[in-house]
Design a protein around this motif. Structure first.
Motif, mmCIF file in Angstrom:
data_model
loop_
_atom_site.group_PDB
_atom_site.id
_atom_site.type_symbol
_atom_site.label_atom_id
_atom_site.label_comp_id
_atom_site.label_asym_id
_atom_site.label_seq_id
_atom_site.Cartn_x
_atom_site.Cartn_y
_atom_site.Cartn_z
ATOM 1 N N ALA A 197 0.833 -1.210 0.000
ATOM 2 C CA ALA A 197 0.000 0.000 0.000
ATOM 3 C C ALA A 197 0.866 1.258 0.000
ATOM 4 N N ARG A 198 1.916 1.249 0.824
ATOM 5 C CA ARG A 198 2.796 2.412 0.896
ATOM 6 C C ARG A 198 3.449 2.691 -0.448
ATOM 7 N N GLN A 224 0.864 3.904 -3.118
ATOM 8 C CA GLN A 224 0.501 5.301 -2.862
ATOM 9 C C GLN A 224 1.602 6.263 -3.303
ATOM 10 N N ALA A 225 2.842 5.765 -3.321
ATOM 11 C CA ALA A 225 3.974 6.592 -3.746
ATOM 12 C C ALA A 225 4.239 6.486 -5.245
#
Length: 202
Positions: free
Chosen positions: A61-62, A65-66
């Motif tokens: 997810a991190r 999102q980036a």
């Protein structure tokens, strides 16, 4: 033509299942009961790896999102499941196409018919992983935890700086020490030895 690799029976899914030894000799209803009983095992096996799964989910997810992507790599049943998951994420979560990419050994043709030998080629996996970048996540899916195609892809992805994970049905998987996270789901021997489209696929 590719040389025939020796048959190895060290993966749990390849072992004989004592609970289903008579599956060839019982009436149809009993066959279905035996299969259904085995189908109850995967949920508990998944529960045992939830902490590692949470780590993989959070990191994925991190990175998405980036601006990163999630890449799946698999052969046979594992690859087909990866393709299905990548496709379903688009309508289910309104995810833009291309954020999750499934790489299946043998390409589109192998989705509907066997392509012999391609899963045994590390170089094909590495070539398929050429588009993986340092901000991405690469997840190899291999019931045995040793498929050369998957190993080649994961090594290339790791060398590119990607976060890597292996999903297998083998807690002692050979490729486990080459990834950041190993989800070694202990589903045990299949109802029919080696038929990983049953419990391991679940």
């Amino acid at each position: 033509m590719h040389p025939q690799l020796p048959v190895r029976i060290d993966a749990p899914t390849e072992r004989r299942n004592p609970r289903t030894r008579e599956i060839d000799d019982v009436p149809t209803l009993e066959v279905l009961r035996l299969l259904n009983a085995e189908d109850r095992i995967p949920a508990e096996a998944v529960a045992a790896v939830l902490p590692d799964m949470a780590r993989l989910v959070d990191e994925t997810a991190r990175r998405i999102q980036a601006g990163g992507r999630l890449h799946y790599f698999g052969a046979g049943t594992s690859g087909r499941l990866a393709v299905m998951d990548a496709a379903e994420l688009i309508p289910t979560y309104s995810l833009p196409p291309g954020v999750v990419v499934a790489h299946h050994a043998g390409g589109l043709r192998a989705l509907v018919e066997p392509v012999e030998g391609v899963e045994d080629q590390e170089s094909v996996g590495a070539a398929d992983a050429a588009e993986v970048g340092p901000g991405d996540v690469a997840v190899g899916i291999a019931a045995s935890g040793r498929t050369p195609y998957v190993g080649g892809a994961l090594r290339a992805a790791r060398a590119a700086g990607a976060f890597t994970a292996l999903v297998s049905a083998n807690p002692g998987a050979e490729l486990a020490d080459q990834v950041d996270v190993h989800l070694g789901v202990d589903t045990g021997p299949e109802a029919i030895a080696g038929s990983t489209r049953l419990k391991a696929a679940t």
